[in-house]
Design a protein around this motif. Sequence first.
Motif, PDB file in Angstrom:
ATOM      1  N   GLY A  52       6.996   4.460  11.655  1.00  0.00           N
ATOM      2  CA  GLY A  52       5.999   4.765  12.674  1.00  0.00           C
ATOM      3  C   GLY A  52       4.810   5.590  12.232  1.00  0.00           C
ATOM      4  N   GLY A  53       4.241   6.286  13.203  1.00  0.00           N
ATOM      5  CA  GLY A  53       2.912   6.860  13.072  1.00  0.00           C
ATOM      6  C   GLY A  53       2.805   8.246  12.490  1.00  0.00           C
ATOM      7  N   TYR A  54       3.924   8.890  12.172  1.00  0.00           N
ATOM      8  CA  TYR A  54       3.812  10.185  11.498  1.00  0.00           C
ATOM      9  C   TYR A  54       3.506   9.902  10.030  1.00  0.00           C
ATOM     10  N   SER A  55       2.376   9.254   9.791  1.00  0.00           N
ATOM     11  CA  SER A  55       2.033   8.818   8.436  1.00  0.00           C
ATOM     12  C   SER A  55       0.531   8.528   8.366  1.00  0.00           C
ATOM     13  N   LYS A  56       0.052   8.296   7.166  1.00  0.00           N
ATOM     14  CA  LYS A  56      -1.391   8.098   6.969  1.00  0.00           C
ATOM     15  C   LYS A  56      -1.865   6.687   7.303  1.00  0.00           C
ATOM     16  N   HIS A  57      -0.986   5.713   7.144  1.00  0.00           N
ATOM     17  CA  HIS A  57      -1.400   4.309   7.314  1.00  0.00           C
ATOM     18  C   HIS A  57      -0.317   3.512   8.023  1.00  0.00           C
ATOM     19  N   PRO A  66      15.826  18.609   9.133  1.00  0.00           N
ATOM     20  CA  PRO A  66      14.451  18.526   9.648  1.00  0.00           C
ATOM     21  C   PRO A  66      13.680  17.386   8.980  1.00  0.00           C
ATOM     22  N   LEU A  67      12.590  16.984   9.606  1.00  0.00           N
ATOM     23  CA  LEU A  67      11.724  15.971   8.989  1.00  0.00           C
ATOM     24  C   LEU A  67      11.076  16.565   7.737  1.00  0.00           C
ATOM     25  N   GLU A  68      10.853  15.710   6.743  1.00  0.00           N
ATOM     26  CA  GLU A  68      10.214  16.189   5.515  1.00  0.00           C
ATOM     27  C   GLU A  68       9.285  15.116   4.951  1.00  0.00           C
ATOM     28  N   PRO A  69       8.362  15.524   4.045  1.00  0.00           N
ATOM     29  CA  PRO A  69       7.411  14.543   3.498  1.00  0.00           C
ATOM     30  C   PRO A  69       8.150  13.376   2.839  1.00  0.00           C
ATOM     31  N   TYR A  70       7.585  12.181   3.004  1.00  0.00           N
ATOM     32  CA  TYR A  70       8.263  10.963   2.554  1.00  0.00           C
ATOM     33  C   TYR A  70       7.208   9.976   2.040  1.00  0.00           C
ATOM     34  N   MET A 113       0.842  -1.195   0.000  1.00  0.00           N
ATOM     35  CA  MET A 113       0.000   0.000   0.000  1.00  0.00           C
ATOM     36  C   MET A 113       0.882   1.251   0.000  1.00  0.00           C
ATOM     37  N   LYS A 114       0.559   2.163  -0.923  1.00  0.00           N
ATOM     38  CA  LYS A 114       1.328   3.412  -0.958  1.00  0.00           C
ATOM     39  C   LYS A 114       0.816   4.327   0.158  1.00  0.00           C
ATOM     40  N   THR A 115       1.748   4.982   0.840  1.00  0.00           N
ATOM     41  CA  THR A 115       1.333   5.952   1.850  1.00  0.00           C
ATOM     42  C   THR A 115       2.345   7.090   1.900  1.00  0.00           C
ATOM     43  N   VAL A 116       2.060   8.037   2.783  1.00  0.00           N
ATOM     44  CA  VAL A 116       2.963   9.178   2.921  1.00  0.00           C
ATOM     45  C   VAL A 116       3.126   9.472   4.414  1.00  0.00           C
ATOM     46  N   GLY A 117       4.308   9.979   4.746  1.00  0.00           N
ATOM     47  CA  GLY A 117       4.560  10.358   6.134  1.00  0.00           C
ATOM     48  C   GLY A 117       5.587  11.470   6.172  1.00  0.00           C
ATOM     49  N   TYR A 118       6.108  11.698   7.358  1.00  0.00           N
ATOM     50  CA  TYR A 118       7.217  12.637   7.508  1.00  0.00           C
ATOM     51  C   TYR A 118       8.390  11.845   8.065  1.00  0.00           C
ATOM     52  N   ALA A 119       9.552  11.988   7.417  1.00  0.00           N
ATOM     53  CA  ALA A 119      10.707  11.191   7.824  1.00  0.00           C
ATOM     54  C   ALA A 119      11.926  12.075   8.063  1.00  0.00           C
ATOM     55  N   ALA A 120      12.804  11.573   8.944  1.00  0.00           N
ATOM     56  CA  ALA A 120      14.151  12.142   9.078  1.00  0.00           C
ATOM     57  C   ALA A 120      15.063  11.296   8.198  1.00  0.00           C
ATOM     58  N   HIS A 121      15.919  11.957   7.424  1.00  0.00           N
ATOM     59  CA  HIS A 121      16.850  11.234   6.553  1.00  0.00           C
ATOM     60  C   HIS A 121      18.256  11.188   7.120  1.00  0.00           C
ATOM     61  N   ASP A 122      18.563  12.091   8.021  1.00  0.00           N
ATOM     62  CA  ASP A 122      19.783  11.993   8.824  1.00  0.00           C
ATOM     63  C   ASP A 122      19.598  12.835  10.083  1.00  0.00           C
ATOM     64  N   MET A 145      -3.698  13.841  11.733  1.00  0.00           N
ATOM     65  CA  MET A 145      -3.168  13.306  10.474  1.00  0.00           C
ATOM     66  C   MET A 145      -4.027  13.677   9.272  1.00  0.00           C
ATOM     67  N   SER A 146      -5.228  14.258   9.535  1.00  0.00           N
ATOM     68  CA  SER A 146      -6.041  14.690   8.390  1.00  0.00           C
ATOM     69  C   SER A 146      -5.363  15.863   7.673  1.00  0.00           C
ATOM     70  N   SER A 147      -4.342  16.446   8.323  1.00  0.00           N
ATOM     71  CA  SER A 147      -3.623  17.567   7.708  1.00  0.00           C
ATOM     72  C   SER A 147      -2.621  17.093   6.655  1.00  0.00           C
ATOM     73  N   LEU A 148      -2.494  15.781   6.500  1.00  0.00           N
ATOM     74  CA  LEU A 148      -1.502  15.231   5.562  1.00  0.00           C
ATOM     75  C   LEU A 148      -2.228  14.580   4.385  1.00  0.00           C
ATOM     76  N   GLU A 149      -1.932  15.032   3.175  1.00  0.00           N
ATOM     77  CA  GLU A 149      -2.570  14.476   1.966  1.00  0.00           C
ATOM     78  C   GLU A 149      -1.727  13.336   1.410  1.00  0.00           C
ATOM     79  N   VAL A 150      -2.377  12.257   0.978  1.00  0.00           N
ATOM     80  CA  VAL A 150      -1.617  11.145   0.354  1.00  0.00           C
ATOM     81  C   VAL A 150      -1.169  11.572  -1.033  1.00  0.00           C
TER      82      VAL A 150
END
Length: 348
Positions: free
Chosen positions: A128-133, A14-18, A1-10, A343-348
Amino acid sequence: MKTVGYAAHDSEKPLEPYHFERRALRDEDVSIEILYCGVCHSDLHTAENDWGWTHYPVVPGHEIVGRVLEVGSGVTKYKVGDNVAVGCMVDSCLSCDQCHHGEEQFCREGMVGTYSGQDRISGELTQGGYSKHIVVREEFVLNVPEGLDLAKCAPILCAGITTYSPLRTWNVGPGSRVGVIGLGGLGHMAIKIAAAMGAHVTAISRSDKKKQQVLSYGAKDLLVSSDEAAMQAHANQFDVIINTIPVKHDFTPYIPLLDIDGTQVLVGQVGELAESNSVPLLMGRRRVAGSLIGGIAQTQEILDFCALHNILPEVEMINMDQINDAFDKLKQGDMASRFVIDMSSLEV
Ligand code: NDP
Ligand code: ZN
């Protein structure tokens, strides 16, 4: 399933959409649309690799509340549309002695963390949970009892269980004298829960700025840790002290506050502590102990306890794109509450 979240890359950025994939549903899996996710200080420690064990990219978040979207063919406990929650673990061996007695956090093979862990079957990184699914096996999915406000209850999944578990281990009940050091996400829940258990709760803080707030949560008093005369006046007055300080510090000054046989439980700082002194431990058979989250059954127990006692975390709602500002505020440590992401503030 495709989803979107906010991730740290290093650890620096800062965290950014992923955009990423959640695994295909296994027979025992529950697929969840995430509605809310709390922001724990551990998320910040992990994003910045304070503990040295972060695997990037990492989507933090282990205080997850949502709704069941789909269930695998072997799932019996949940159905589509149920309100559910996920905490700090998403898997363990389920066959060792620790798993058998409901302490999956101490699984002999190692529990799988909700993020920056490794899936036991595919070896993929958990996110984790900084994501839609999220997709989680049913044994690690909790039921959100009716009556708990979905938008506010997420912090029970980590801040709640992490403080409830040691309060249970050290038999806190009516008349127990409990101290809580550090009045943030964990600390404010410790106050509410211990007060609901009937304990006499004293908040212990770096200043008296949070006094009115924590008295309204059920604390009877606030002790300022830098006030030596007040600290001396409180000597021998506690059975249990829950220490949630998130940085390297010396726990020795809090030991004389304990009565004979009292216990200071460290749940905050993970890692090196400042040099300590054994004298106040010996002079009173006092103890210093640690505690790590809590098992799945006990996590369900604290959700049910909060519903029964009308306990809700104090929350400040944010949108997903405000997470980096929220992390900055967390570092300052001046909130006696928890950020929760809508999380409704995050669009897939
Ligand atoms: P918060 O940032 O919400 O709260 C921490 C509180 O500690 C602050 O509000 C502040 O309270 C106090 N504090 C902050 N900085 C300092 C400092 N430099 N010196 C002394 N006191 C300080 O964090 P959380 O409650 O979310 O988490 C606390 C810790 O617990 C984190 O390190 C986290 O990783 C850990 N944790 C451990 C778990 C476990 O299983 N053992 C599970 C979850 C989290 P005040 O202003 O009142 O002094
Ligand atoms: Zn946490």
